[in-house]
Design an enzyme around this catalytic site. Structure first.
Site, PDB file in Angstrom:
ATOM      1  CD  GLU A   1       9.131  19.940 -25.101  1.00  6.38           C
ATOM      2  OE1 GLU A   1       7.943  20.169 -25.425  1.00  6.38           O
ATOM      3  OE2 GLU A   1       9.946  20.835 -24.841  1.00  6.38           O
TER       4      GLU A   1
ATOM      5  CD  GLU B   1       8.462  21.860 -29.900  1.00  2.00           C
ATOM      6  OE1 GLU B   1       9.309  21.332 -30.652  1.00  2.00           O
ATOM      7  OE2 GLU B   1       7.979  21.285 -28.912  1.00  2.00           O
TER       8      GLU B   1
ATOM      9  N   GLY C   1       5.635  18.577 -27.396  1.00  2.00           N
ATOM     10  CA  GLY C   1       5.349  18.241 -25.994  1.00  2.00           C
ATOM     11  C   GLY C   1       5.225  16.741 -25.760  1.00  2.00           C
TER      12      GLY C   1
ATOM     13  CB  ALA D   1       1.787  21.775 -26.582  1.00  2.00           C
TER      14      ALA D   1
HETATM   15  N1  COA Z   1      -2.400  20.295 -31.401  1.00  3.45           N
HETATM   16  C1  COA Z   1      -3.717  20.333 -31.699  1.00  3.45           C
HETATM   17  N2  COA Z   1      -4.314  19.469 -32.540  1.00  3.45           N
HETATM   18  C2  COA Z   1      -3.549  18.527 -33.110  1.00  3.45           C
HETATM   19  C3  COA Z   1      -2.162  18.435 -32.858  1.00  3.45           C
HETATM   20  C4  COA Z   1      -1.589  19.364 -31.958  1.00  3.45           C
HETATM   21  N3  COA Z   1      -0.287  19.329 -31.635  1.00  3.45           N
HETATM   22  N4  COA Z   1      -1.669  17.406 -33.582  1.00  3.45           N
HETATM   23  C5  COA Z   1      -2.708  16.878 -34.255  1.00  3.45           C
HETATM   24  N5  COA Z   1      -3.839  17.549 -33.970  1.00  3.45           N
HETATM   25  C6  COA Z   1      -5.196  17.319 -34.498  1.00  3.45           C
HETATM   26  C7  COA Z   1      -5.360  17.827 -35.922  1.00  3.45           C
HETATM   27  O1  COA Z   1      -5.642  19.214 -35.914  1.00  3.45           O
HETATM   28  C8  COA Z   1      -6.527  16.997 -36.384  1.00  3.45           C
HETATM   29  O2  COA Z   1      -7.718  17.518 -35.824  1.00  3.45           O
HETATM   30  P1  COA Z   1      -9.057  17.699 -36.755  1.00  3.45           P
HETATM   31  O3  COA Z   1      -9.367  16.315 -37.252  1.00  3.45           O
HETATM   32  O4  COA Z   1     -10.061  18.251 -35.803  1.00  3.45           O
HETATM   33  O5  COA Z   1      -8.641  18.619 -37.860  1.00  3.45           O
HETATM   34  C9  COA Z   1      -6.281  15.649 -35.718  1.00  3.45           C
HETATM   35  O6  COA Z   1      -5.434  15.928 -34.608  1.00  3.45           O
HETATM   36  C10 COA Z   1      -5.610  14.631 -36.608  1.00  3.45           C
HETATM   37  O7  COA Z   1      -4.416  15.195 -37.105  1.00  3.45           O
HETATM   38  P2  COA Z   1      -4.016  15.278 -38.660  1.00  3.45           P
HETATM   39  O8  COA Z   1      -3.067  16.397 -38.839  1.00  3.45           O
HETATM   40  O9  COA Z   1      -5.259  15.293 -39.487  1.00  3.45           O
HETATM   41  O10 COA Z   1      -3.300  13.862 -38.842  1.00  3.45           O
HETATM   42  P3  COA Z   1      -2.200  13.510 -39.952  1.00  3.45           P
HETATM   43  O11 COA Z   1      -2.041  12.039 -39.893  1.00  3.45           O
HETATM   44  O12 COA Z   1      -2.537  14.122 -41.252  1.00  3.45           O
HETATM   45  O13 COA Z   1      -0.855  14.206 -39.435  1.00  3.45           O
HETATM   46  C11 COA Z   1       0.818  14.832 -37.780  1.00  3.45           C
HETATM   47  C12 COA Z   1      -0.220  13.771 -38.243  1.00  3.45           C
HETATM   48  C13 COA Z   1       1.299  14.400 -36.400  1.00  3.45           C
HETATM   49  C14 COA Z   1       1.964  14.866 -38.759  1.00  3.45           C
HETATM   50  C15 COA Z   1       0.132  16.217 -37.709  1.00  3.45           C
HETATM   51  O14 COA Z   1      -1.073  16.094 -36.970  1.00  3.45           O
HETATM   52  C16 COA Z   1       0.957  17.278 -37.075  1.00  3.45           C
HETATM   53  O15 COA Z   1       1.905  17.782 -37.677  1.00  3.45           O
HETATM   54  N6  COA Z   1       0.631  17.696 -35.818  1.00  3.45           N
HETATM   55  C17 COA Z   1       1.276  18.758 -35.133  1.00  3.45           C
HETATM   56  C18 COA Z   1       2.628  18.332 -34.623  1.00  3.45           C
HETATM   57  C19 COA Z   1       3.337  19.477 -33.940  1.00  3.45           C
HETATM   58  O16 COA Z   1       3.736  20.448 -34.543  1.00  3.45           O
HETATM   59  N7  COA Z   1       3.504  19.343 -32.613  1.00  3.45           N
HETATM   60  C20 COA Z   1       4.212  20.305 -31.830  1.00  3.45           C
HETATM   61  C21 COA Z   1       3.301  21.237 -31.167  1.00  3.45           C
HETATM   62  S1  COA Z   1       4.214  22.422 -30.213  1.00  3.45           S
END
Ligand code: COA
Length: 260
Positions: free
Chosen positions: A115, A135, A112, A66
């Site tokens: 999910e 989460e 999400g 999400a």
């Molecule tokens: N919500 C909003 N933005 C998200 C996102 C999310 N769940 N997951 C990734 N993004 C965005 C990042 O903020 C980044 O945006 P920016 O370039 O404007 O800063 C872009 O997507 C790329 O992500 P980034 O984190 O730079 O890539 P990465 O390869 O370093 O890491 C992940 C990949 C998936 C490990 C990392 O993005 C992450 O942990 N995301 C969140 C996962 C999460 O907790 N999901 C559950 C949400 S309830």
């Protein structure tokens, strides 16, 4: 219908819905959830669409969760509302569609995203896919059905560990857990989904819709799945597909199901 955050394409009986926010790793914001609802609804009502495939754009992510930026400042009531609306609009909606939905998990499927994949009728992953419910590392719990569907698919102990550690599992582990049915190299992912879809399409779409209902009943509180099965089984006998399927068998020819 035209969309901003997703792409919906029809070809040869399959509607492929692609979540198209690659710069945000296809994170599900409110607009994307609404558009997904509309696209699934449209595909489900389209009599030409026999199977729906959902995937993420780019090579890195199915859906990274999400959109955290949208709910970071929410209070208790808004949090509850977010989960309730999302579940009704997308996650329960997809699970209960009469048209088969395959998740083509082409990279990160987190929060999400996992999910959503779990709401689909089954999942196929590319070898680079990583799945998890992170989460609790954000101070919340899965709110789009993850606490219910993950234990249904992998068992309670593994679900507990995945949720408590907030860790990710790779595609092979997901297959060993029963979370995905197949793992293939990324370039083979869509071809395999389409191959399985074409097998599904040979069968009665009406019977498949009723089978989805009966199988889902096993996981619904207060529903007797055996009774649902009996009712759906009986209803099949009133369909043109049943007449065609049994007649074709007896005449030793391939059935041409009218889908009614
Ligand atoms: N919500 C909003 N933005 C998200 C996102 C999310 N769940 N997951 C990734 N993004 C965005 C990042 O903020 C980044 O945006 P920016 O370039 O404007 O800063 C872009 O997507 C790329 O992500 P980034 O984190 O730079 O890539 P990465 O390869 O370093 O890491 C992940 C990949 C998936 C490990 C990392 O993005 C992450 O942990 N995301 C969140 C996962 C999460 O907790 N999901 C559950 C949400 S309830």
């Amino acid at each position: 219908m035209s969309y901003e955050n997703i792409i919906s394409n029809y070809s040869n009986g399959i509607t492929t819905i692609t979540i198209n926010r690659p710069n945000k790793l296809n994170a599900l914001n409110k607009d994307t959830i609404q558009e997904l609802h509309d696209a699934f609804d449209e595909a489900n009502k389209d009599s030409e669409t026999k199977v729906i495939i959902i995937t993420g754009s780019g090579e890195k992510a199915f859906v990274a969760g999400a959109d955290i930026s949208e709910f970071a400042d929410f209070g208790v009531n808004e949090g509850g509302k977010l989960a309730a609306q999302g579940q009704a609009l997308l996650f329960d909606f997809v699970e209960n569609l009469g048209t088969p939905v395959i998740a083509a998990v082409n990279g990160f499927a987190l929060g999400g995203g996992l999910e959503l994949a779990m709401s689909c009728h089954f999942r196929i992953a590319s070898a680079n896919a990583k799945m998890g419910l992170p989460e609790t590392s954000l101070g919340v719990i899965p709110g789009y059905g993850g606490t219910q569907r993950l234990p249904q698919l992998v068992g309670k102990g593994k679900a507990m560990e995945m949720v408590m550690t907030a860790g990710m599992i790779d595609a092979d582990t997901a297959k060993a857990y029963g979370l995905v049915n197949h793992v293939v190299e990324q370039e083979e992912l869509m071809p395999l989904c389409e191959k399985i879809a074409s097998k599904i399409m040979r069968n009665s779409s009406v019977a498949i819709g009723k089978a989805i209902k009966a199988i889902n009943a096993n996981y619904k509180d207060g529903k007797d799945g055996y009774k649902v099965e009996i009712k759906q089984f009986g209803k099949c006998f009133g369909t043109e597909d049943f007449v065609e399927g049994t007649t074709a068998f007896l005449e030793k020819r391939k059935a041409e199901f009218p889908g009614r």
